[in-house]
Write an enzyme that holds these catalytic residues in place. Sequence first.
Site, short mmCIF file in Angstrom:
data_model
loop_
_atom_site.label_atom_id
_atom_site.label_comp_id
_atom_site.label_asym_id
_atom_site.label_seq_id
_atom_site.Cartn_x
_atom_site.Cartn_y
_atom_site.Cartn_z
N GLU A 41 10.70 4.22 -18.51
CA GLU A 41 9.58 4.85 -19.01
C GLU A 41 9.33 4.37 -20.44
O GLU A 41 8.06 4.32 -20.99
CB GLU A 41 10.06 6.39 -19.39
CG GLU A 41 9.85 7.07 -17.69
CD GLU A 41 10.54 8.51 -17.79
OE1 GLU A 41 10.56 9.12 -16.80
OE2 GLU A 41 11.37 8.83 -18.81
N LYS A 49 19.42 16.39 -14.21
CA LYS A 49 18.42 15.69 -13.63
C LYS A 49 18.52 14.56 -14.53
O LYS A 49 18.99 14.59 -15.79
CB LYS A 49 17.09 16.43 -14.16
CG LYS A 49 15.84 15.72 -13.52
CD LYS A 49 14.75 16.55 -13.77
CE LYS A 49 13.75 16.08 -12.94
NZ LYS A 49 12.98 15.02 -13.86
N HIS A 91 0.96 -1.10 -0.13
CA HIS A 91 0.05 -0.01 -0.05
C HIS A 91 0.70 1.20 -0.04
O HIS A 91 0.28 2.33 0.35
CB HIS A 91 -0.65 -0.01 1.30
CG HIS A 91 -2.08 -1.27 1.24
ND1 HIS A 91 -2.88 -1.12 0.91
CD2 HIS A 91 -1.67 -2.16 1.98
CE1 HIS A 91 -3.81 -2.40 0.93
NE2 HIS A 91 -2.76 -3.19 1.77
N SER A 123 16.46 16.58 -18.37
CA SER A 123 15.72 17.82 -18.42
C SER A 123 16.12 18.69 -19.37
O SER A 123 17.48 18.87 -19.30
CB SER A 123 15.34 18.30 -17.17
OG SER A 123 14.78 19.58 -17.33
#
Length: 455
Positions: A327, A320, A184, A314
């Site tokens: 992805e 970054k 969870h 980025s």
Amino acid sequence: MRTEHDVIGSVELDDSVYYGINTYRAMNNFKISGIKEDDDHIKAIAMVKKAAAYGNHRAGKLNDELYSAIDQACDLVISGKYNDQFVIDVYQAGAGTSFNMNANEVIANIALEKLGHKKGDYKIIHPNDTVNMSQSTNDIYPTMMRVAIMIKAPDLLESMNQLIMSLNRKGEEFSKIYKTGRTHLQDAVRVTLGDEFRAWAYALAKDMKEIKNALDYILELNIGGTAVGNGANTPDGYRDYAVEALSNMLKVNFRTSGNMMGVMQFMTDFSRFMNSLANTAIDLGKISDDLRLLYSGPGAGIREILLPAVQQGSSIMPGKINPSIPEAMNMICNSVLGAQQAVNMSAKAGQLELNVFMPNIDYEITRSITILKNGMDMLRERAIDGIKPDLKHCRMHLQNSFGSAALLNPYLGYDTVAAIVERALETGENIRDLVLQTGKITEEQYDKIFSFMNE
């Protein structure tokens, strides 16, 4: 130039092209995606035509001269020499008639040249009467689909196996790196980083077993069923000879269908296989999601693994580094799941003796095979093989986690442990101190229970 005729009329064709009037009309009718059948499909249709010619020859319908010319023409197409002559969009006329006729015309014209005749001299070798002898698009196209899948499947399974082995290697490498589990998205009992990688490998191994099981249905061929599955216009023995030839060409055990009409009408053999690919995509998507979560950060996330840096993340935030490989894998998986829906809807849409949506079923399945295979190679080579643990974050999260308090349940009972956890959350007191205050566990016992904290 040469002129070719059909029931609609006549067209002028540049005599350099090997396709004919049927292909020309389809090429102009279906300017849709710009995507043509890939090399494996061209190879597959030529193999089916070669097998059909062999069956007709053995059955006594095709003489030695014509058989030899067609057989040689098929071999040249299989070699890839004439791939540029296959010009039909993957979105085409129902049942795949356009692609079948593209193959018939190219093979006929190559064979004509082999015999010293001009292209288009169809009185000698006709695309329909000779190359398509004892055939219909309705049995040839689904046979081609099955052959194409069997051409592509070994590479898919090999890539899958390599990924599973890579995950298991990481599972072994990380077998002693303890970290907090999460359920969870909340703290749970401790696990190892290796446990997580081995679980991923186990899931994919089951997916691979499902794919192999589904491939068995693909081996059932309806070649020889012709238009409606009852074998109209086929000579005795033709069907078995053709299946034998295809089995020998691909070194797989194709078999003749026990009910040609059933295989022709129902596309669920393909949906079974597509569903196995979709289940693989579901699990690969979950793995990619987990990789992204475990890599999140670097300052405000979980950051228990370090993915290889493959590119800047980025255009505005310097330094970054995004989880670009997982992805991309997620997007592949989403595309495969969309393809599953398209295949299942098309499989359901068959009417009476034929399903005319076979080209869409074929395209979505074989595209899914290709992107899954390439995606798994990418995920293994550019992510999994180079993953390193972030030991600092693993240890920090484990020490801060309340999930492993569940290991005290056998000693203190659920309610007592729950009360200790609640108090620790409210006051910031140390769980160890609160547990020892109960007097039910000694320091030595506590340290033994949580010895993994120091490993």
